[in-house]
Design a protein around this motif. Structure first.
Motif, mmCIF file in Angstrom:
data_model
loop_
_atom_site.group_PDB
_atom_site.id
_atom_site.type_symbol
_atom_site.label_atom_id
_atom_site.label_comp_id
_atom_site.label_asym_id
_atom_site.label_seq_id
_atom_site.Cartn_x
_atom_site.Cartn_y
_atom_site.Cartn_z
ATOM 1 N N ARG A 1 -11.137 -15.519 -14.561
ATOM 2 C CA ARG A 1 -12.242 -14.757 -15.120
ATOM 3 C C ARG A 1 -13.347 -15.689 -15.601
ATOM 4 O O ARG A 1 -13.079 -16.781 -16.093
ATOM 5 C CB ARG A 1 -11.716 -13.910 -16.289
ATOM 6 N N LYS A 2 -14.569 -15.220 -15.439
ATOM 7 C CA LYS A 2 -15.701 -16.021 -15.888
ATOM 8 C C LYS A 2 -15.654 -16.176 -17.409
ATOM 9 O O LYS A 2 -15.378 -15.220 -18.126
ATOM 10 C CB LYS A 2 -17.016 -15.360 -15.474
ATOM 11 N N PRO A 3 -15.904 -17.385 -17.914
ATOM 12 C CA PRO A 3 -15.863 -17.598 -19.368
ATOM 13 C C PRO A 3 -17.023 -16.913 -20.067
ATOM 14 O O PRO A 3 -17.995 -16.511 -19.445
ATOM 15 C CB PRO A 3 -15.943 -19.131 -19.487
ATOM 16 N N GLY A 4 -16.899 -16.795 -21.358
ATOM 17 C CA GLY A 4 -17.973 -16.181 -22.138
ATOM 18 C C GLY A 4 -17.457 -14.986 -22.918
ATOM 19 O O GLY A 4 -17.204 -13.936 -22.335
ATOM 20 N N VAL A 5 -17.297 -15.150 -24.224
ATOM 21 C CA VAL A 5 -16.783 -14.084 -25.075
ATOM 22 C C VAL A 5 -17.938 -13.345 -25.720
ATOM 23 O O VAL A 5 -18.876 -13.955 -26.243
ATOM 24 C CB VAL A 5 -15.852 -14.656 -26.161
ATOM 25 N N MET A 6 -17.865 -12.011 -25.664
ATOM 26 C CA MET A 6 -18.885 -11.164 -26.287
ATOM 27 C C MET A 6 -18.256 -10.353 -27.407
ATOM 28 O O MET A 6 -17.032 -10.236 -27.483
ATOM 29 C CB MET A 6 -19.502 -10.237 -25.235
ATOM 30 N N PRO A 7 -19.078 -9.772 -28.278
ATOM 31 C CA PRO A 7 -18.524 -8.967 -29.379
ATOM 32 C C PRO A 7 -17.762 -7.746 -28.859
ATOM 33 O O PRO A 7 -18.063 -7.218 -27.787
ATOM 34 C CB PRO A 7 -19.769 -8.547 -30.179
ATOM 35 N N CYS A 8 -16.798 -7.307 -29.651
ATOM 36 C CA CYS A 8 -16.015 -6.119 -29.315
ATOM 37 C C CYS A 8 -16.932 -4.892 -29.327
ATOM 38 O O CYS A 8 -17.733 -4.702 -30.256
ATOM 39 C CB CYS A 8 -14.888 -5.935 -30.318
ATOM 40 N N ILE A 9 -16.836 -4.065 -28.298
ATOM 41 C CA ILE A 9 -17.678 -2.865 -28.205
ATOM 42 C C ILE A 9 -16.883 -1.606 -28.577
ATOM 43 O O ILE A 9 -17.364 -0.488 -28.373
ATOM 44 C CB ILE A 9 -18.284 -2.717 -26.800
ATOM 45 N N ARG A 10 -15.644 -1.799 -29.062
ATOM 46 C CA ARG A 10 -14.805 -0.685 -29.526
ATOM 47 C C ARG A 10 -14.605 0.358 -28.425
ATOM 48 O O ARG A 10 -14.589 1.565 -28.679
ATOM 49 C CB ARG A 10 -15.426 -0.016 -30.754
ATOM 50 N N CYS A 11 -14.418 -0.116 -27.202
ATOM 51 C CA CYS A 11 -14.244 0.806 -26.077
ATOM 52 C C CYS A 11 -12.848 1.425 -26.055
ATOM 53 O O CYS A 11 -12.632 2.477 -25.451
ATOM 54 C CB CYS A 11 -14.513 0.094 -24.752
ATOM 55 N N GLY A 12 -11.869 0.747 -26.660
ATOM 56 C CA GLY A 12 -10.518 1.283 -26.721
ATOM 57 C C GLY A 12 -9.674 1.036 -25.488
ATOM 58 O O GLY A 12 -8.536 1.532 -25.405
ATOM 59 N N LEU A 13 -10.178 0.268 -24.518
ATOM 60 C CA LEU A 13 -9.393 0.008 -23.315
ATOM 61 C C LEU A 13 -8.103 -0.748 -23.638
ATOM 62 O O LEU A 13 -7.063 -0.522 -23.016
ATOM 63 C CB LEU A 13 -10.222 -0.788 -22.305
ATOM 64 N N CYS A 14 -8.172 -1.660 -24.605
ATOM 65 C CA CYS A 14 -6.968 -2.424 -24.962
ATOM 66 C C CYS A 14 -5.885 -1.508 -25.513
ATOM 67 O O CYS A 14 -4.688 -1.754 -25.313
ATOM 68 C CB CYS A 14 -7.314 -3.521 -25.967
ATOM 69 N N VAL A 15 -6.297 -0.434 -26.183
ATOM 70 C CA VAL A 15 -5.331 0.529 -26.719
ATOM 71 C C VAL A 15 -4.711 1.331 -25.581
ATOM 72 O O VAL A 15 -3.507 1.597 -25.565
ATOM 73 C CB VAL A 15 -6.003 1.472 -27.736
ATOM 74 N N GLN A 16 -5.531 1.687 -24.601
ATOM 75 C CA GLN A 16 -5.042 2.491 -23.476
ATOM 76 C C GLN A 16 -3.997 1.750 -22.646
ATOM 77 O O GLN A 16 -3.040 2.355 -22.158
ATOM 78 C CB GLN A 16 -6.215 2.902 -22.578
ATOM 79 N N VAL A 17 -4.166 0.450 -22.475
ATOM 80 C CA VAL A 17 -3.257 -0.299 -21.591
ATOM 81 C C VAL A 17 -2.082 -0.915 -22.330
ATOM 82 O O VAL A 17 -1.142 -1.399 -21.678
ATOM 83 C CB VAL A 17 -4.019 -1.403 -20.828
ATOM 84 N N CYS A 18 -2.094 -0.929 -23.659
ATOM 85 C CA CYS A 18 -1.001 -1.566 -24.401
ATOM 86 C C CYS A 18 0.298 -0.804 -24.182
ATOM 87 O O CYS A 18 0.411 0.377 -24.558
ATOM 88 C CB CYS A 18 -1.313 -1.625 -25.894
ATOM 89 N N PRO A 19 1.307 -1.434 -23.584
ATOM 90 C CA PRO A 19 2.563 -0.721 -23.320
ATOM 91 C C PRO A 19 3.388 -0.450 -24.568
ATOM 92 O O PRO A 19 4.349 0.319 -24.522
ATOM 93 C CB PRO A 19 3.302 -1.681 -22.376
ATOM 94 N N MET A 20 3.015 -1.080 -25.686
ATOM 95 C CA MET A 20 3.739 -0.869 -26.940
ATOM 96 C C MET A 20 3.049 0.152 -27.840
ATOM 97 O O MET A 20 3.512 0.433 -28.943
ATOM 98 C CB MET A 20 3.886 -2.199 -27.696
ATOM 99 N N GLY A 21 1.913 0.717 -27.381
ATOM 100 C CA GLY A 21 1.207 1.709 -28.179
ATOM 101 C C GLY A 21 0.527 1.125 -29.400
ATOM 102 O O GLY A 21 0.398 1.811 -30.424
#
Length: 516
Positions: free
Chosen positions: A374-394
């Protein structure tokens, strides 16, 4: 009788889904058709004494000792540890510290061997006939062989085989999912040596005392499914082969158990509490070699892949071989890799030093080019919730990140930080390129350090209190003895006064009195 609570309505062929997960490009085509090849013994082998979860092994050799292939050179210490054996014959040239195959690059106790080229075996382990062996004998043989979980967890296999004494086990689930992209070593092992893998599975089932065995293989490995399907009946066990969906992290034992049985493991609990034990397919093959042929864990199959490698391959490598030697065997690097990993791209460990050795838990060496990362470069969190959707542990990774950045580690722990399995799904899907899983690793390390410091302080207080109690007990014993002595003297004087007798000169002298 069915082991499932819904007997009569339960379909044993049914599969269940788990929440979250991702579907990254597998990129297994690079090495999936590469037959396992044996790598020649390198010129130098460095064998770490810490290749497993638990206490490091105790070295049994010294500099200038001559060792033979398969000889015990590191003895397990404690119940959670593993034996270490010489991968080949040669001379020990150092017993000291060397860089660990870990992102920290810190040195660990290591035995360095210069091979003599003869690759001469020493006395092998005593063989067992698993058909007649007791479960305890099989578990002891696995411990003697130094076998650990070869899917990457490196938990001593014998410890899991002995869980029958603590839990009512009924099912062995064999993890043949190999869900990490690029990796194909387990796939090739099941395709090329299915009879040996099946035999190892049945041996483990006998050691565990289970009633059924499920072999779970991802659906993108049809040849492995077919090959294992030809060896369903072994040692009286019928192996139920299940093709599970191609989804990451299917290789996580809790999610694999949920998929094939429908049973969900509670947070921070073991699958053994449900009566189910999970072992890796490569671990089963190692058990077969140890029990049937007396061969300890001294080599393993490693996938070498990525666009940065001249010739992707699946190679059986002696434990202790350096990454540079393995890459050289595969034609070297065609360009400077953007990332060099031990293991898969999701949970693998980045390394900077090519001299680090292959260990029992190493299932891959990946040289990933710039186009594959992946291309480097960290941006601020946009609170999209994708990380919550894919987390297998809920879990809520973005909330962990917010609390960790604010220094509130205890707050992160309260919302489930310690339940994270470090699968990397959140980092993979984050549109802002936030290194969520790395942040979680950092926080868990800090929490472990804090807990360790707290434990040491409590232990110091306990020892100080114990010492104080001992000293007080000694002083009290002296006071009690003195009081008893005084009471005896007073009683004696009272008796003398009543009878009118005088103490003898010796008694008077002892009592500090004068006789006139």
């Amino acid at each position: 009788m069915s082991i499932f609570p819904l007997a009569g309505r339960f379909d044993p062929a049914r599969l269940f889904s788990f929440r979250g997960g991702i579907h990254p490009e597998t990129r297994k085509f690079l090495s999936a058709d590469c037959v396992i090849e044996d790598m020649p013994v390198p010129q130098l082998i460095r064998v770490p004494l810490q290749q497993h979860i638990g206490v490091e092994a105790e070295p049994l050799v010294q500099r200038d000792d001559i060792v033979l292939k398969g000889q015990l050179i590191g003895k397990a210490r404690g119940p959670v540890s593993a034996n270490i054996h010489a991968p080949t014959s040669g001379r020990v040239i150092a017993v000291g510290h060397f860089t660990a195959p870990h992102p920290s690059g810190l040195p660990v106790p290591t035995i360095t061997i210069r091979p003599d080229g003869a690759d001469q075996w020493g006395p092998r382990l005593a063989r067992l006939r698993p058909e007649n062996a007791e479960p305890e004998e099989i578990a002891a043989k696995v411990a003697e062989a130094g076998i650990v979980g070869m899917g990457g967890a490196t938990f001593p296999a014998s410890v899991k085989l002995n869980l029958r004494a603590k839990y009512d086990l009924h099912t062995l689930v064999v993890n043949g999912a190999e869900c990490e992209p690029y990796l194909t070593c387990d796939d090739r092992l099941m395709r090329e040596r299915p009879e040996e893998v099946a035999d190892g599975i049945a041996i483990m089932a006998r050691a565990l005392g289970v009633r059924q065995v499920i072999v779970a293989i991802e659906s993108n490995k049809p040849q492995a499914i077919e090959a294992m399907g030809r060896h369903k009946s072994v040692l009286g066990y019928t192996l139920r082969i299940k093709a599970v969906p191609t989804q990451y992290p299917m290789g996580s034992e809790k999610h694999l158990v949920k998929t094939v049985t429908g049973k969900e493991t509670p947070a921070r609990a073991l699958t053994a509490e449900l009566g189910i034990v999970v072992h890796n397919a490569a671990t089963a093959h190692a058990v077969h070699l140890a029990v049937r042929y007396g061969e300890p864990s001294i080599s393993r199959v490693v996938t070498v892949s990525g666009r940065g490698v001249a010739r992707p391959a699946n190679v059986r490598v002696p434990i202790g071989t350096s990454v540079s030697d393995v890459l050289a065997h595969c034609g070297g690097l065609v360009e400077e890799p953007q990332r060099l990993l031990l293991g898969g791209p999701m949970m693998g460990q980045p390394i900077q030093n090519l001299r680090v050795p292959i260990v029992k838990g190493t299932n891959g060496i990946l040289a990933l080019t710039k186009a594959e990362t992946r291309k480097p470069g960290v941006m601020p969190c946009i609170r999209c919730g994708l990380c919550v959707q894919v987390c297998p542990m809920g879990l809520t990774p973005f909330e962990f990140n917010t609390k960790i950045q604010a220094g509130d580690l205890d707050g992160a722990a309260r919302v489930g930080l310690l339940d994270c399995i470090s699968c990397g799904c959140c980092s993979f899907t984050c549109p802002s390129n936030i290194p969520l899983v790395q942040t979680i690793h950092y926080a868990r390390g800090k929490l472990a350090e804090k807990e360790g410091r707290k434990h040491r302080q409590e232990e110091t207080k306990r020892l100080a209190a114990a010492r104080t109690a001992r000293e007080e007990a000694i002083q009290q014993a002296k006071r009690d003895a003195m009081a008893k002595r005084k009471a005896e003297m007073a009683a004696k004087k009272a008796r003398e006064a009543e009878t009118g007798t005088k103490p003898s000169a010796a008694e008077a002298s002892l009592n500090g009195e004068s006789v006139k």
